[in-house]
Design a protein around this motif. Sequence first.
Motif: not given
Length: 511
Positions: A391-394, A436-437, A447-450
């Motif tokens: 959840q903190a991925m940039q 990607s942002g 971040s899309s992952i976050a």
Amino acid sequence: MAMMPGLQINIGQQLRLTPQLQQSIKILQYSALELQQTIATTLESNFMLEVAEEDSIDFETDYEQDIASRNDNGNADKDPNDSDYSEPADLDLQNNTSANDDAFSTDYAWEDIYADRQMANDSPCSVTRDNNEFIAPENYTAAHTSLHNHLTWQTDTYAWSSDIEAYIASYLIDEIDDEGYLRTPLGDMLMQLQGQLENASLCLRDLEAVLAVIQQFEPTGVGARDLAECLVLQLKAQKQTPFHVTAMQLIQRHFDWLTYHDFKRIKKSYGLTDAQLETLIALIQSLDPRPGRQFASTESEVIIPDLILKRRAQGWLVELNTKAFPNLQVNQAYINLSDSIKDQDAIRQIKEQLNEARNLIKSVHHRGETLLRVGRFIVERQYRFFEEGEQAMQPLVLREVAEFLELHESTISRATSQKYIQTPRGVFELKYFFSSGVSQFGNEDQSSIAIKAHIKELIALEDPKKPISDNKLMDLLSEKDINVARRTIAKYREALGIPSSSDRKKRVGLR
């Protein structure tokens, strides 16, 4: 008008890769297991290469010192894709020289390449091991042909009209994932290739032409940009049946009808009977939606991490996993015995083997050096992930790493594909840390992952009898200072394989 013979001079530029540069690129591209196999094969065939007896290999781990050294030394860390990168001087095979001349100097001894250094903060980064710890590749898994290797073999045997086309094909194949899909847009790859091949005039049609050839390779359907294109490619390769044309039209024009199982509309629009509809659907279902999976290993293949992340009092420490590879050096015994050799063919063979050994050691060193630099940057940029979770991925893209490290994006792509880092949170492919942002109003990009991690968490905590709608998810995310559109939330939810709120509610009712 009479035809007369004549001479004409044409001046042009072509891309030429030296053998050393080609090897360096391949070694960087290899996974840890593929590199082990390459080293094992070379050790069997090259008598000038051997496993050293030293018990330790030390690596520099101070990131700031590495950057300062790179800036001070100029070309010390040049990427092999750069135009001013040159291979080691060729050995003079024609000159009749004594065996102890400079051509036989062991200037690539392993202990010189991996010097004994420490971090400026006195945090050691030395890895001591016994040579007996090196595990032969065959002990990990049986011989297996990957999808990438299979496609590379086909492109190597294809008669491309130019070196540029062959280079583009190799680049496209690098971007094809394990399921056989080309996920990266051609426009993005065109921009990257234009930066690499500055002297070549490329356009989107050039990439499309090469991709059209790759899409004719085996397995059928490989190189597709999406599922619909994958299925159409397979239908085109099959023998025609009464429903082939209908199936292709349905996939190309109304693929969403298939997605939502709207069989009534399909039946009405194409004038089909129940039996004909069943035959049509059976034909489409016989196609393989993931053509690359047939090349997946059927065994539990061991993942060998290239990098290891450890927590230290001063912070996070990135190391190369030296236990994964043998400690290589040039065989000094053959060089010492070469004084008595008078046969020129034997001298030539020794020089060729020596050159191959040196080049392999240098390529392995360059691979490790590049992976270490890329890994350090990723850890520095994504340190919150290692502290707090996904959840903190940039946001992070290849271009950012390439610009900071002064390397080509293709080099970063090769250095992160099938390269793994062992961390306290588990083992991750380096590509996992790129996303990607997503632009927000008045806030920093997320971040899309976050965002996906937040969506997954919120849905996991919902009341199954009252599922959270996408609009509600949008409101809940805004409370976390994540302001994204509802359609973005729907896209990420579908990517996670989570049904809509209405479908989730229906599933609860069916239980």
